[in-house]
Design a protein around this motif. Sequence first.
Motif, short mmCIF file in Angstrom:
data_model
loop_
_atom_site.label_atom_id
_atom_site.label_comp_id
_atom_site.label_asym_id
_atom_site.label_seq_id
_atom_site.Cartn_x
_atom_site.Cartn_y
_atom_site.Cartn_z
N UNK A 16 -39.08 -20.10 -13.59
CA UNK A 16 -38.75 -19.87 -14.63
C UNK A 16 -38.28 -18.98 -14.76
N UNK A 17 -36.65 -18.84 -15.69
CA UNK A 17 -36.18 -17.47 -16.10
C UNK A 17 -37.38 -16.54 -17.02
N UNK A 18 -37.35 -15.07 -17.08
CA UNK A 18 -38.13 -14.85 -17.93
C UNK A 18 -37.72 -14.43 -19.34
N UNK A 19 -36.74 -15.32 -19.54
CA UNK A 19 -37.11 -15.24 -20.39
C UNK A 19 -37.60 -16.65 -22.18
N UNK A 34 -44.62 -8.29 -24.22
CA UNK A 34 -43.31 -7.99 -23.87
C UNK A 34 -43.23 -8.90 -22.39
N UNK A 35 -43.50 -8.71 -21.31
CA UNK A 35 -42.68 -9.40 -19.68
C UNK A 35 -44.44 -10.14 -19.52
N UNK A 36 -43.97 -11.34 -19.35
CA UNK A 36 -44.84 -12.62 -18.74
C UNK A 36 -44.67 -12.46 -16.91
N UNK A 37 -45.64 -12.30 -16.22
CA UNK A 37 -46.17 -12.66 -14.58
C UNK A 37 -45.64 -14.51 -14.46
N UNK A 38 -46.65 -14.88 -15.14
CA UNK A 38 -46.56 -16.45 -14.94
C UNK A 38 -48.02 -16.77 -16.01
N UNK A 39 -47.77 -18.23 -15.93
CA UNK A 39 -48.54 -18.96 -17.35
C UNK A 39 -48.62 -20.22 -16.32
N UNK A 40 -49.92 -21.04 -16.71
CA UNK A 40 -50.60 -21.94 -16.23
C UNK A 40 -50.73 -22.47 -17.64
N UNK A 41 -50.26 -24.10 -17.80
CA UNK A 41 -50.73 -24.76 -18.65
C UNK A 41 -51.16 -26.21 -18.72
N UNK A 43 -52.21 -28.60 -20.36
CA UNK A 43 -52.38 -30.12 -19.94
C UNK A 43 -51.04 -30.25 -19.56
N UNK A 44 -49.54 -29.51 -18.57
CA UNK A 44 -48.77 -30.29 -18.18
C UNK A 44 -49.14 -30.26 -16.56
N UNK A 45 -50.20 -29.42 -16.18
CA UNK A 45 -50.36 -30.02 -14.76
C UNK A 45 -49.87 -28.76 -14.42
N UNK A 46 -48.99 -27.23 -14.42
CA UNK A 46 -48.12 -27.10 -14.27
C UNK A 46 -48.46 -25.19 -13.94
N UNK A 47 -47.70 -24.33 -13.19
CA UNK A 47 -47.83 -23.37 -13.16
C UNK A 47 -46.41 -22.75 -12.57
N UNK A 48 -46.35 -22.20 -14.02
CA UNK A 48 -44.80 -21.74 -13.93
C UNK A 48 -44.70 -20.31 -13.39
N UNK A 49 -43.74 -19.25 -12.55
CA UNK A 49 -43.89 -18.25 -12.00
C UNK A 49 -42.87 -17.45 -12.54
N UNK A 50 -42.15 -16.27 -13.03
CA UNK A 50 -41.28 -15.68 -13.71
C UNK A 50 -40.13 -15.38 -12.17
N UNK A 51 -39.06 -16.25 -12.10
CA UNK A 51 -38.34 -16.16 -10.94
C UNK A 51 -38.11 -14.52 -10.74
N UNK A 52 -37.37 -13.91 -11.82
CA UNK A 52 -37.14 -12.24 -11.78
C UNK A 52 -37.51 -11.44 -11.04
N UNK A 53 -38.74 -11.80 -10.06
CA UNK A 53 -39.58 -10.34 -9.79
C UNK A 53 -39.66 -10.14 -8.11
N UNK A 54 -40.27 -9.52 -7.21
CA UNK A 54 -39.95 -9.55 -6.14
C UNK A 54 -40.77 -10.05 -5.87
N UNK A 55 -40.71 -11.02 -4.36
CA UNK A 55 -41.99 -11.90 -3.58
C UNK A 55 -43.05 -11.49 -3.57
N UNK A 56 -42.62 -10.29 -3.51
CA UNK A 56 -44.47 -9.97 -3.49
C UNK A 56 -45.56 -10.07 -4.91
N UNK A 57 -44.61 -9.89 -5.91
CA UNK A 57 -45.23 -9.47 -7.02
C UNK A 57 -45.86 -10.78 -7.39
N UNK A 58 -44.32 -12.19 -6.89
CA UNK A 58 -44.98 -13.92 -7.49
C UNK A 58 -45.56 -14.36 -6.22
#
Length: 107
Positions: A16-19, A34-41, A43-58
């Motif tokens: 997902x986009x950082x915003x 201020x900034x979120x790298x990733x979120x695990x939800x 209840x939805x069985x979803x992991x969201x990763x910030x798409x605006x990061x480099x591959x290594x940080x992802x």
Amino acid sequence: MLKFKINNDVWQIEEKKKDELKELYETGTQEKTYFVFGVTVKSKHCIYINQDMCKEQKIKTLKHELTHCYIWEYGLYNVMDINEEVICDIVASSNDFINEIVLLYND
């Protein structure tokens, strides 16, 4: 989007986009950030990763979020006495699972 199965539950990983990620985090936690790298939800069985990061940080972020997923799926979130031995057990038992999903994500 990548789907995977753990403990008979289907989860998915999305970028997902950082915003969007910041809003998702703040809505779920009621905390400002201020900034979120990733979120695990869970209840939805979803992991969201910030798409605006480099591959290594992802990859680092995905490993972190997959650990949340593993802890949730195997009931380890109820462990109240977190110590070095508990952490070592979690890392040792989740390592293969996490590495397998990261390889799929990299493809």
